[in-house]
Design a protein around this motif. Structure first.
Motif, PDB file in Angstrom:
ATOM      1  N   THR A   1      -3.951 -16.098 -13.846  1.00 22.00           N
ATOM      2  CA  THR A   1      -4.016 -17.346 -14.600  1.00 22.00           C
ATOM      3  C   THR A   1      -3.128 -17.256 -15.834  1.00 22.00           C
ATOM      4  O   THR A   1      -2.785 -16.158 -16.282  1.00 22.00           O
ATOM      5  N   GLY A   2      -2.772 -18.409 -16.362  1.00 17.62           N
ATOM      6  CA  GLY A   2      -1.936 -18.474 -17.555  1.00 17.62           C
ATOM      7  C   GLY A   2      -0.524 -18.906 -17.299  1.00 17.62           C
ATOM      8  O   GLY A   2       0.303 -18.956 -18.221  1.00 17.62           O
ATOM      9  N   LEU A   3      -0.214 -19.229 -16.025  1.00 18.89           N
ATOM     10  CA  LEU A   3       1.148 -19.621 -15.685  1.00 18.89           C
ATOM     11  C   LEU A   3       1.364 -21.134 -15.705  1.00 18.89           C
ATOM     12  O   LEU A   3       2.471 -21.603 -15.482  1.00 18.89           O
TER      13      LEU A   3
ATOM     14  N   VAL B   1      -4.681 -11.250 -15.448  1.00 16.16           N
ATOM     15  CA  VAL B   1      -4.722 -10.787 -14.067  1.00 16.16           C
ATOM     16  C   VAL B   1      -6.094 -10.176 -13.830  1.00 16.16           C
ATOM     17  O   VAL B   1      -6.542  -9.321 -14.593  1.00 16.16           O
ATOM     18  N   GLY B   2      -6.788 -10.645 -12.790  1.00 16.64           N
ATOM     19  CA  GLY B   2      -8.149 -10.177 -12.551  1.00 16.64           C
ATOM     20  C   GLY B   2      -8.401  -9.851 -11.104  1.00 16.64           C
ATOM     21  O   GLY B   2      -7.529  -9.971 -10.238  1.00 16.64           O
ATOM     22  N   SER B   3      -9.633  -9.431 -10.825  1.00 18.63           N
ATOM     23  CA  SER B   3     -10.061  -9.050  -9.471  1.00 18.63           C
ATOM     24  C   SER B   3      -9.171  -7.956  -8.899  1.00 18.63           C
ATOM     25  O   SER B   3      -8.803  -7.979  -7.724  1.00 18.63           O
ATOM     26  N   LEU B   4      -8.833  -6.964  -9.720  1.00 18.47           N
ATOM     27  CA  LEU B   4      -7.940  -5.896  -9.289  1.00 18.47           C
ATOM     28  C   LEU B   4      -8.659  -4.736  -8.601  1.00 18.47           C
ATOM     29  O   LEU B   4      -8.019  -3.947  -7.911  1.00 18.47           O
ATOM     30  N   ASP B   5      -9.984  -4.631  -8.781  1.00 16.94           N
ATOM     31  CA  ASP B   5     -10.709  -3.462  -8.279  1.00 16.94           C
ATOM     32  C   ASP B   5     -11.537  -3.805  -7.055  1.00 16.94           C
ATOM     33  O   ASP B   5     -12.274  -4.804  -7.046  1.00 16.94           O
ATOM     34  N   LEU B   6     -11.456  -2.986  -6.024  1.00 18.78           N
ATOM     35  CA  LEU B   6     -12.371  -3.071  -4.891  1.00 18.78           C
ATOM     36  C   LEU B   6     -13.703  -2.414  -5.245  1.00 18.78           C
ATOM     37  O   LEU B   6     -13.774  -1.546  -6.129  1.00 18.78           O
ATOM     38  N   THR B   7     -14.755  -2.798  -4.507  1.00 24.85           N
ATOM     39  CA  THR B   7     -16.048  -2.124  -4.652  1.00 24.85           C
ATOM     40  C   THR B   7     -16.491  -1.500  -3.335  1.00 24.85           C
ATOM     41  O   THR B   7     -17.677  -1.303  -3.107  1.00 24.85           O
ATOM     42  N   SER B   8     -15.554  -1.166  -2.477  1.00 25.08           N
ATOM     43  CA  SER B   8     -15.871  -0.329  -1.325  1.00 25.08           C
ATOM     44  C   SER B   8     -16.108   1.101  -1.818  1.00 25.08           C
ATOM     45  O   SER B   8     -15.566   1.509  -2.863  1.00 25.08           O
ATOM     46  N   LEU B   9     -16.926   1.840  -1.094  1.00 23.47           N
ATOM     47  CA  LEU B   9     -17.222   3.208  -1.521  1.00 23.47           C
ATOM     48  C   LEU B   9     -15.931   4.011  -1.642  1.00 23.47           C
ATOM     49  O   LEU B   9     -15.071   3.978  -0.758  1.00 23.47           O
ATOM     50  N   GLY B  10     -15.805   4.721  -2.771  1.00 17.84           N
ATOM     51  CA  GLY B  10     -14.638   5.555  -3.011  1.00 17.84           C
ATOM     52  C   GLY B  10     -13.486   4.860  -3.694  1.00 17.84           C
ATOM     53  O   GLY B  10     -12.514   5.513  -4.093  1.00 17.84           O
ATOM     54  N   ALA B  11     -13.556   3.534  -3.841  1.00 16.99           N
ATOM     55  CA  ALA B  11     -12.446   2.804  -4.460  1.00 16.99           C
ATOM     56  C   ALA B  11     -12.316   3.191  -5.928  1.00 16.99           C
ATOM     57  O   ALA B  11     -13.310   3.255  -6.648  1.00 16.99           O
TER      58      ALA B  11
END
Length: 785
Positions: free
Chosen positions: A600-602, A616-626
Motif C-alpha cells: 500500500t501507499g502507491l 509492505v505486509g503479509s511477508l511471513d508464512l506461518t507454516s511450521l518451520g517458516a
C-alpha cells in the motif's frame, strides 16, 4: 412428515410412544412452588472427521468417564445424552477413509451416539450415499442424522428428520439439527442436486414452536437443544469472546441472538473452534444459556449439565465446559470399565491393522515438515511453531498449499490432461500435513490424509477478468438464498494456494477503515497486480486453470470458477495425481517465499524528486518451520528506452517486524522502472512496476488521458478486473526470468520498451488508475476512493 421426524427413545435406547409434554421455559422467574430439580448430562462432539488413530480410545474413555461420573452423581440413574454436531465422518484419517468411514460409524454406535445434525461433510459422497449406505434405515449408523433446514429441491419438505426426542432422566429432550447454509458451496453440486439448504435459525425456530405448541400429534418435548453445524469464526484459544464473535460474524450473531428462547442449549460445529460461552436468551431479562463447540478430531468432549424443574420444564441452572480427552482414564472400581471400551478398542485395532497393511508403502520423502498455515505459535530459532501452534488456519498462505498447487499443475500440464497453465487450491481441501518424522519417509496413508476427498481433477479456461474475480473471492461473501442479501460467511477469508508461476499483490483495506476481512465495502477492490509466468495478467487473455472438481464447480464460494469455459475432466483423481507427484519428486523441501504480499501507499505518488512511504505486509508464512523475515532490501531497476538490461540502483534495506516493513521512497526522474523488494531470509521478491512521466506526457492506448501527468504507478484500482485490453494475449517477454516467489513483475520485450509503450502495457495489463501530480484520476466505471 414421516414418523422418523418425531421419533422418541429412552436414554438406554428402547423406543417408546410419543408423550404429551409441557412447554419449555428458559431463564424466567419461577413461581413459588416446591422445585423438582432434574439434571440432564448433555455430552457433545463435533467435527470428529473419522479420527481413527491411537487417540480414539482416549476420546471414547473420556466420554464414558463423564457418563459414569454423572450416573454416580444421579444415584445410579442414567441421565446422559450424547449428541453430535456434524462432520462425524468425511475428511477422515486414512484408517477410516480407506474403509469408507465404517470404523467411525462403528465407534459412534458403540458409544451410544443418540443423534447428530448432519454436517457438510456427511454429503461428501452425495445425499444418496448418506441415506442409502451411511444411514441405511438405521441398520448402519444407529443414531438419527438430523437436518431441519435440508429440503427436497424446490419445496419446504424436509429431506431428513428435523429432530429426535429421547427420554433422559424422566424428561423428554428434543434435539433439533441443522447444517450450515453454505453446504452447497462446500460439496460437489452433483451429489446434492435434489436438495435445498435453508436458513438454519429459521428452521430451528419453526421446529421449536412445533414441539412446544401443546399438540402431541406433531411432537412435543420438555427440553429443547439445538445442534447447529455452524459456529463462531474464532475460539477461546485465539482470545476470542462471545461478544467479539457476534460482532465479527452475522451468521454466528443470528445463531446466538436469533435462536428461539425456547432452546435451552446450543451446540456448534463446522468452524473447528473451541469455546464454551454464556449467551443471552432473547427476551430473557439477563438470563443466559450455554453455547459450546468442542474444536475438532475428538480433542475435547463438550459437557453441559442442565438442571431442570421437572414440573415446569424451566432450566434452573447449568454448567458448560470442554473436557480434554484424557489418557489412562480410571473408572469407578465398582462399576468397572464400560463394555463399550473393549468393543471400541477392537474396532480401532482392526482398522489400524488394515490401514497399516494398505497404507504403509512409502511414496515419497521430505527433508523437513511441509504444512498448512498454523496459528497460535511463535517464531523461534527453528522457525514458526511451538506447543500452542494449531493447524488449519485457512485464512493464511501455506507452504503445503502452494506445493499441492504445483503438484496439480504438474499433473495436468500435458495436452492430454487438459494443458493447465496455472493451478489454485482451496485451503479446506488440505486435511493433514507432510511431516518429516524420524526418517522423512511419506507413506501412502500419510499422503492420502493430505487430500482425502477423492476429487476429480478438472481444467477450465478463465479470462484475466475472471481470474481476478476468483482472487477477490478470497474475501468471502455468500448470497442468502431466502432473502437475496449478500452476507459474510463464518469463514470470512480463504487463502488460495498458488502454483509457483503465479503471484499477486493486494491492498488488505481498500477503504482505509481498519477492517481487513468481512467488510462488504471493500469487496472487489483488493487485488492490485497479478502475474502469471512473469507477465501481467490481461483482461481478455485466456488462462487454462487446473484444480479440484469441487473448486472449479464453484465450491467454497469461489463462484467465479464456475464461469469458466471448456471445462474438462483430466481423467485423474487428486489422490492418485498427488501420490504420483510425491513419487516423482523425492526429498521435497518446504519453500517459505510468499506468493501474495500486501503493498500500500502507491495510490498517490508525488512528482519526480518527491518522497513518500510504502507499506509492505503479509511477508511471513506461518507454516511450521517458516522463518520470520528480518529485513527488506530494495532496489530500483531503470528500464532503458532503447532496450537492454535494467540499470539497478541499490536503495538500501529496512527492517521487517511482524511481517511488515515501511519503505521510504523517492520518486525518480521520468522513465520506466521496477521497484524490487526482497525479504530475507524467506527470499520473497516483490516487484512493482512504476512509470514516472514528464510534463505534458500523454499515455496512449488507455481509456482516459492525463494532461498534466508527472507520476503514475501500475497498480490496479479495478473493482474486479483489469481495464479491457485491445489485444487478447500479452506477448511481452520478461528480460530476465522472475525468480522463485517473485511477485507483480511486468514483462517487457527488449525491442519494445519505449516509455509510451511501457505505459500502455502496464495500464492495459493491470487496469491501473492514473496517479497524476499527487492526485488520482479515476478511470470511467471504476470504484472511487
Amino acid at each position: 412428515m414421516t414418523d422418523s421426524h418425531r421419533w422418541r427413545r429412552l436414554a438406554g435406547g428402547a423406543a417408546v410412544s410419543a408423550l404429551a409434554a409441557g412447554s419449555l421455559t428458559v431463564g424466567v422467574t419461577l413461581p413459588a412452588h416446591a422445585l423438582t430439580p432434574t439434571v440432564i448430562n448433555l455430552l457433545s462432539i463435533n467435527d470428529f472427521h473419522g479420527r481413527i488413530n491411537d487417540a480414539t480410545v482416549d476420546f471414547a474413555e473420556t466420554v464414558e468417564k463423564l457418563r459414569q461420573d454423572a450416573l454416580i452423581a444421579n444415584d445410579g440413574v442414567d441421565n446422559t445424552l450424547l449428541v453430535g454436531a456434524g462432520d462425524l465422518i468425511g475428511a477422515s484419517d486414512f484408517a477410516s477413509a480407506v474403509a469408507q468411514d465404517q470404523p467411525t460409524i462403528d465407534v459412534m454406535n458403540a458409544l451410544g451416539m443418540a443423534t447428530s445434525s448432519v454436517g457438510n461433510h456427511e454429503f461428501d459422497q452425495g445425499f444418496a450415499d448418506l441415506t442409502d449406505r451411511v444411514i441405511a434405515d438405521g441398520t448402519n449408523a444407529s443414531w438419527e442424522y438430523l437436518g431441519a433446514n435440508v429440503y427436497e429441491k424446490g419445496t419446504t419438505t424436509p429431506a431428513l428428520p428435523e429432530y429426535s426426542v429421547t427420554t433422559v432422566n424422566g424428561l423428554e429432550v428434543a434435539v433439533i439439527g441443522v447444517v450450515t447454509q453454505e453446504t452447497p458451496t462446500l460439496v460437489s453440486p452433483a451429489g446434492i442436486a435434489t436438495l435445498d439448504f435453508g436458513d438454519p435459525v429459521a428452521a430451528i425456530n419453526r421446529v421449536a414452536d412445533q414441539l412446544t405448541d401443546g399438540d402431541p400429534a406433531n411432537g412435543e418435548a420438555d427440553v429443547l437443544v439445538a445442534s447447529v453445524h455452524e459456529g463462531a469464526p474464532a475460539g477461546e484459544n485465539a482470545g476470542a469472546t462471545l461478544e467479539s464473535q457476534v460482532a465479527a460474524s452475522a451468521v454466528f450473531s443470528s445463531i446466538v441472538n436469533g435462536t428461539s428462547a425456547k432452546v435451552a442449549a446450543i451446540l456448534n460445529g463446522h468452524t473447528h473452534q473451541t469455546y464454551a460461552w454464556d449467551g443471552s436468551v432473547p427476551g430473557g431479562d439477563g438470563a443466559t444459556r450455554p453455547i459450546i463447540q468442542t474444536g475438532n478430531y475428538g480433542d475435547n468432549v463438550g459437557q453441559i449439565q442442565l438442571t431442570v424443574d421437572a414440573d415446569t420444564n424451566a432450566v434452573l441452572s447449568y454448567t458448560v465446559g470442554n473436557v480434554a480427552a484424557q489418557e489412562d482414564v480410571t473408572f469407578d472400581p465398582e462399576l468397572g470399565t464400560p463394555a463399550s471400551i473393549g468393543e471400541i478398542t477392537g474396532i480401532v485395532d482392526a482398522a489400524l491393522a488394515y490401514a497399516e497393511e494398505v497404507g504403509s508403502q512409502p511414496v515419497g520423502s521430505v527433508t523437513a515438515d511441509i504444512t498448512t498455515a498454523f496459528s497460535g505459535g511463535t517464531y523461534g530459532p527453528d522457525g514458526y511453531g511451538g506447543e500452542a501452534a494449531t493447524r488449519d488456519n485457512r485464512g493464511a498462505e501455506s507452504s503445503l498449499g502452494n506445493l499441492v498447487a504445483d503438484a496439480l499443475l504438474d499433473s495436468m500440464s500435458s495436452e492430454e490432461r487438459g494443458a493447465a497453465e496455472i493451478s489454485l487450491v482451496n485451503p479446506g481441501g488440505l486435511r493433514a500435513e507432510l511431516l518429516r518424522g524420524d526418517d522423512g519417509v511419506i507413506t501412502y496413508a500419510e499422503a492420502n490424509a493430505v487430500l482425502p476427498f477423492v476429487n476429480n481433477l478438472f481444467t477450465t479456461d478463465l479470462t484475466g477478468t475472471q481470474l481476478l474475480a476468483v482472487l477477490e473471492q478470497q474475501w468471502q461473501t455468500v448470497v442468502n438464498a431466502e432473502t437475496g442479501a449478500v452476507e459474510v460467511p463464518s469463514r470470512p477469508y480463504l487463502q488460495l494456494g498458488l502454483s509457483d508461476n503465479m503471484s499477486y499483490t493486494f491492498d488488505p483495506d481498500p477503504d482505509g477503515d481498519g477492517v481487513t476481512v468481512g467488510d462488504l465495502d471493500d469487496q472487489g477492490r483488493h487485488i492490485r497486480t497479478v502475474v502469471v509466468n512473469g507477465e501481467p495478467v490481461t483482461a481478455d487473455a485466456v488462462y487454462r486453470v487446473g484444480s479440484f472438481s469441487f473448486l472449479l464447480q464453484g465450491g467454497d464460494n469461489f463462484t467465479a470458477f464456475a464461469d469458466g469455459t471448456d471445462t474438462r475432466d483430466s481423467g485423474l483423481i487428486d489422490r492418485d495425481a498427488w501420490i504420483a507427484y510425491l513419487q516423482a519428486n523425492p526429498g521435497l523441501a518446504p519453500e517459505f517465499d510468499k506468493h501474495a504480499v500486501a503493498v500500500t501507499g502507491l495510490a498517490d505518488l508525488p512528482g519526480p524528486g518527491g518522497t513518500t512511504t510504502l507499506t509492505v505486509g503479509s511477508l511471513d508464512l506461518t507454516s511450521l518451520g517458516a522463518p520470520a523475515n528480518t529485513s527488506l532490501a530494495t532496489r530500483l531497476l531503470a528500464l532503458p528506452e532503447g532496450g537492454g538490461e535494467p540499470v539497478a540502483t541499490d536503495l538500501g534495506s529496512v527492517p521487517v517486524q511482524g511481517g511488515a516493513a515501511t519503505v521510504p521512497f523517492t520518486v525518480p526522474a521520468a522513465g520506466a522502472y521496477y521497484l524490487e523488494m526482497t525479504a530475507a531470509p524467506s527470499n520473497t521478491v516483490v516487484t512493482v512496476p512504476i512509470l514516472v512521466l514528464g510534463e505534458q506526457t500523454t499515455p496512449p492506448s488507455t481509456t482516459t488521458t492525463p494532461t498534466t501527468a508527472t507520476s503514475t504507478t501500475a497498480t490496479s484500482t479495478s473493482t474486479t478486473a483489469p481495464v479491457a485490453a485491445t489485444t487478447t494475449k500479452s506477448t511481452a517477454k520478461p528480460t530476465t526470468k522472475p525468480g522463485k516467489g517473485q511477485l507483480a513483475s511486468t514483462g517487457i520485450s527488449d525491442e519494445d520498451t519505449t516509455t509510451a509503450t511501457l505505459l500502455a502495457t502496464l495500464l492495459i495489463a493491470l487496469g491501473a488508475g492514473l496517479v497524476i501530480a499527487g492526485r488520482r484520476r479515476e478511470l470511467p466505471g471504476r470504484h472511487q476512493g
